[in-house]
Design an enzyme around this catalytic site. Structure first.
Site, PDB file in Angstrom:
ATOM      1  CB  THR A  83      -0.929   0.038   1.227  1.00 14.20           C
ATOM      2  OG1 THR A  83      -1.405   1.364   1.447  1.00 14.20           O
ATOM      3  CG2 THR A  83      -0.193  -0.416   2.480  1.00 14.20           C
ATOM      4  CB  CYS A 196      -4.052   4.758  -4.074  1.00 10.93           C
ATOM      5  SG  CYS A 196      -5.103   3.706  -3.056  1.00 10.93           S
TER       6      CYS A 196
END
Length: 230
Positions: A83, A196
Site C-alpha cells: 500500500t 494508491c
C-alpha cells in the site's frame, strides 16, 4: 528464487492483485509452471484505517512492524508494504527487521526516470497526496510532483475508501478521475502516478492522455527482479 514477504490487507482487493502480479511476472521470467515464492501477512484494514483517521500512525507502524517481523521469521528475504499510504511508517517497519524493505516510491521513481519523464501528477489517498512522506521520496528520486486541487484530492480520496477498497468500480468515478488527470496534464504533468494500489482497479493506460504508472504493478515487478537476482 528468494522469498518475498508481503504486508497486505490494506485493502485485500489490491493485495490480491499483488499476488496475481508476482506469480505472472515469475512465470514470465522462468516459464513453465514456475510461481513466486512468497509469504503474506494480511492485517485487518478496519483497524488500520481507524488509526489513520485518528492520526495514530506510530501505533499503526507497530502493527506493520510486527507483521514484518513475522514475515522474517517465516523465512522472507525481503519485505513489501502493499500500500502506498502506509509507507508513512516505512522507516518504523524497516528498523524492525534485518531483511531489506523494498520501498514502493523508489521502485516507481526508478521506472518514471527510465521512461525519460520528469513532471508527474500524483493520485492517491489524501495522506499520500498532501503529506511529504511519499511526495518527498519521489522528489528525492528526481521527480517534480503535482497533485490535484482540493476538490480533486477530496474526490480521489473518497472513491478509494468508499468504493475501490470495497471492490466497487463505477463508471462515474472513472470519469471523475479522468477529469482530474486532464487537469493535471493541463498543469504540466507528463505522466500520472497511480499512487494508491486500488486505483489500478479503476484507471488504465486508455484512461489518460499521458503515460500512467501503476504502482502495485511496478512494485511487484521490482520484487520479482530482486528475488531472482544473485
Amino acid at each position: 528464487m528468494k522469498k518475498i514477504g508481503l504486508i497486505g490487507g490494506m485493502s485485500w482487493e489490491s493485495t490480491a492483485e499483488y499476488y496475481r502480479l508476482l506469480n505472472e511476472f515469475t512465470r514470465d521470467r522462468l516459464g513453465g509452471l514456475h510461481s513466486a515464492r512468497c509469504v503474506l501477512y494480511s492485517v485487518d484494514f478496519a483497524e488500520i484505517e481507524q488509526l489513520q483517521v485518528e492520526g495514530r500512525w506510530t501505533e499503526a507502524g507497530e502493527i506493520l512492524a510486527a507483521a514484518a517481523q513475522a514475515l522474517e521469521a517465516a523465512g522472507a528475504d525481503m519485505v513489501l508494504i502493499c500500500t502506498n499510504t502506509m509507507h508513512k511508517v516505512a522507516d518504523q517497519v524497516e528498523v524492525a527487521v534485518s531483511i531489506p524493505l523494498l520501498h514502493l516510491a523508489d521502485a516507481t521513481a526508478e521506472v518514471v526516470r527510465a521512461s525519460g519523464l520528469y513532471r508527474v501528477g500524483l493520485l492517491g489517498t489524501a495522506f499520500t497526496m498532501e503529506q511529504d512522506f511519499y511526495r518527498g521520496r519521489l522528489e528525492a528520486g528526481g521527480l517534480a510532483v503535482r497533485v490535484p486541487d482540493a476538490d480533486g484530492r477530496a474526490e480521489v480520496h473518497r472513491v478509494i475508501y468508499e468504493e475501490l477498497c470495497l471492490g466497487i468500480v463505477r463508471e462515474e468515478s472513472r470519469a471523475a478521475y479522468q477529469k482530474v488527470i486532464k487537469d493535471l496534464v493541463a498543469d504540466g504533468a507528463e505522466g500520472i502516478i497511480l499512487g494508491c494500489t486500488e486505483i489500478e482497479l479503476l484507471i488504465g493506460p486508455g484512461d489518460s492522455p499521458v503515460p500512467v504508472f501503476p504502482t502495485a504493478r511496478l512494485h511487484a515487478e521490482a520484487a520479482v527482479h530482486a528475488a531472482l537476482s544473485e
